[in-house]
Write an enzyme that holds these catalytic residues in place. Structure first.
Site, PDB file in Angstrom:
ATOM      1  N   SER A 261      83.295  44.982  36.527  1.00 47.04           N
ATOM      2  CA  SER A 261      84.195  44.261  37.384  1.00 47.04           C
ATOM      3  C   SER A 261      85.517  43.276  35.821  1.00 47.04           C
ATOM      4  O   SER A 261      85.896  44.203  35.493  1.00 47.04           O
ATOM      5  CB  SER A 261      83.631  42.965  37.797  1.00 47.04           C
ATOM      6  OG  SER A 261      84.759  42.965  39.007  1.00 47.04           O
ATOM      7  N   ASP A 318      85.039  52.308  45.851  1.00 49.63           N
ATOM      8  CA  ASP A 318      84.755  50.452  45.376  1.00 49.63           C
ATOM      9  C   ASP A 318      86.488  50.011  45.423  1.00 49.63           C
ATOM     10  O   ASP A 318      87.091  51.196  44.640  1.00 49.63           O
ATOM     11  CB  ASP A 318      84.262  50.411  44.674  1.00 49.63           C
ATOM     12  CG  ASP A 318      84.197  49.014  43.160  1.00 49.63           C
ATOM     13  OD1 ASP A 318      84.697  47.963  43.905  1.00 49.63           O
ATOM     14  OD2 ASP A 318      83.989  49.081  41.907  1.00 49.63           O
ATOM     15  N   HIS A 387      80.815  47.906  45.403  1.00 46.38           N
ATOM     16  CA  HIS A 387      81.357  47.658  44.130  1.00 46.38           C
ATOM     17  C   HIS A 387      79.587  46.740  43.292  1.00 46.38           C
ATOM     18  O   HIS A 387      80.031  46.184  41.724  1.00 46.38           O
ATOM     19  CB  HIS A 387      82.151  46.494  44.189  1.00 46.38           C
ATOM     20  CG  HIS A 387      82.947  45.266  43.246  1.00 46.38           C
ATOM     21  ND1 HIS A 387      83.842  46.533  42.161  1.00 46.38           N
ATOM     22  CD2 HIS A 387      82.866  44.362  42.407  1.00 46.38           C
ATOM     23  CE1 HIS A 387      83.978  45.582  40.739  1.00 46.38           C
ATOM     24  NE2 HIS A 387      83.821  44.427  40.857  1.00 46.38           N
TER      25      HIS A 387
END
Length: 423
Positions: A261, A318, A387
């Site tokens: 991320s 995602d 995610h």
């Protein structure tokens, strides 16, 4: 996290049918089957596996842009991806998320025992540096006075540098490996930095030859901002990498920057900074999980020119991998993910004006594309699940190829992890 299960790569003839897949466990148990001691059930000896990794480590680090290794996914590369995923998980496990704790946003464990205490033992790596990122967001005074202290935390522990120092692991890998691992977004100001999505020019020391390289404003802020006695993440990285390069100048060396991320974005910036700052840097590779877009086309060109290798692990379900901004594709292939295609229809003057809006990004590096939809064990496919790093590791662990996205052994691997706590 289960580490002892064996690891099989099957060919497309073993791919389960949809009806067979539906009979798999209904509740997802995320695990990966990376086993640093090797698998004795794979039909391939440990010595043979070690030899292949040792002899071809530059290929697994992307020297040939992973040609022929991604589809189908090479089993040695899978093992390496999962291994680096473990280092990212360690960055999450070491972080103090407790906002009521006086040590909030710091590392829970001392440097010399960090990896052991967070649950990934016997890696052969030693942590040499803790990494802190500082937000450049300045809250108005009235906000600072009214908000709890944890909401205005400017600097936070975001990862670490670890160097392989075990002679057996160095022999297995074929070189001494340096890992820089980053966690994802955790603090309030980091979330605010994520929202600063317009592109901004790189500073001159990160953009040689006055290139027009631009990156997301918030990511650059977290990388270059400092506060009081706390140096910037960039300063910490440059100082630590300089020491490592001097210490191991006479050895085969690799630098692997990995993150999830926000950490994936910082990993890309870090790799770019290393290859720009150190002209004789060794092979620098990014292994990113669920990363957002980072920069424009000029930034991508500069990465490629410097020899930085980027492997992006992407879950097509995602949404974080599809932001910020948008991408113009200037080839005849269909643009993916809703991006705009410029095939023959967009004039140069219009293209320039659109790019001047500071919202036009570029996809960077080579991509291993996975999908939660291909895995029937993932029942709840909301944004958070798609995610999650654990989801990414599970998908990597069971991916075969674009024609056969799920290994026939996935059920057995999941069943073995039924009693494994999710962390």
């Amino acid at each position: 996290m289960l580490q002892g299960s064996s690891h099989h790569l099957v060919n497309s003839t073993q791919c389960p049918t949809t009806s067979q897949s539906q009979k798999f466990c209904t509740k997802l148990r995320i695990s990966n089957s990376w086993n640093p001691k090797g698998s004795h059930n794979s039909g391939q000896s440990l010595a043979s596996k070690a030899s292949k990794l040792r002899d071809k480590w530059t290929e697994f680090q992307g020297i040939k842009n992973w040609e022929g290794l991604l589809d189908p996914l090479d089993n040695n590369l899978r093992t390496e991806i999962l291994r680096y995923g473990e280092f990212v998980e360690a960055a999450y496990r070491c972080f103090d998320f407790d906002t009521s704790s006086p040590s909030y946003a710091t590392c829970l464990y001392p440097k010399n025992s960090m990896l052991d205490q967070c649950g990934i033992c016997n890696t052969g790596y030693k942590v040499t540096k803790s990494l802190y990122a500082t937000s450049g967001v300045q809250l108005p005074q009235y906000c600072s006075e009214r908000l709890p202290n944890w909401m205005s935390t400017q600097s936070s522990w975001i990862g670490y540098v670890a160097v392989c120092n075990d002679k057996n692991e160095i022999a297995r890998l074929g070189r001494r490996d340096v890992v820089v691992a980053y966690r994802g977004t955790a603090t309030s100001l980091e979330w605010l930095e994520n929202l600063r999505a317009t592109l901004t020019r790189l500073p001159s020391d990160m953009a040689p030859d006055n290139s027009k390289s631009m990156v997301q404003s918030g990511f650059l802020s977290l990388y270059t901002s400092s506060s009081g006695s706390r140096p910037s993440l960039q300063e910490i990285i440059r100082d630590e990498i300089s020491k490592i390069l001097q210490k191991y100048a006479d050895e085969p060396l690799s630098i692997t920057v990995t993150g999830h991320s926000l950490g994936a974005a910082l990993a890309t910036l870090t790799a770019h900074d290393i290859t720009t700052t150190f002209k004789h840097a060794p092979l620098v590779t990014v292994v990113s999980f669920g990363g957002p877009r980072v920069g424009n086309r000029n930034f991508r060109c500069q990465l490629e020119k410097n020899g930085t290798k980027v492997l992006r692990i992407v879950n097509s379900d995602d949404p974080i991998t599809k932001v910020p901004g948008f991408v113009f594709e200037d080839n005849k292939e269909m643009a993916r993910n809703g991006d705009v295609q410029m095939a023959g229809g967009l004039s140069k003057w219009l293209q320039k004006r659109v790019e001047d809006t500071q919202w036009v990004y570029a996809e960077i590096g080579n991509e291993l594309r996975l999908s939660s939809k291909d895995c029937p064990q993932i029942n709840n496919r909301n944004m958070a699940t798609c995610h999650d790093l654990k989801t990414y590791l599970h998908l990597v662990d069971n991916f075969v190829s674009s024609n056969c996205p799920l290994r026939a052994t996935a059920k057995r691997v999941l069943n073995r992890s039924q009693n494994t706590a999710l962390v």
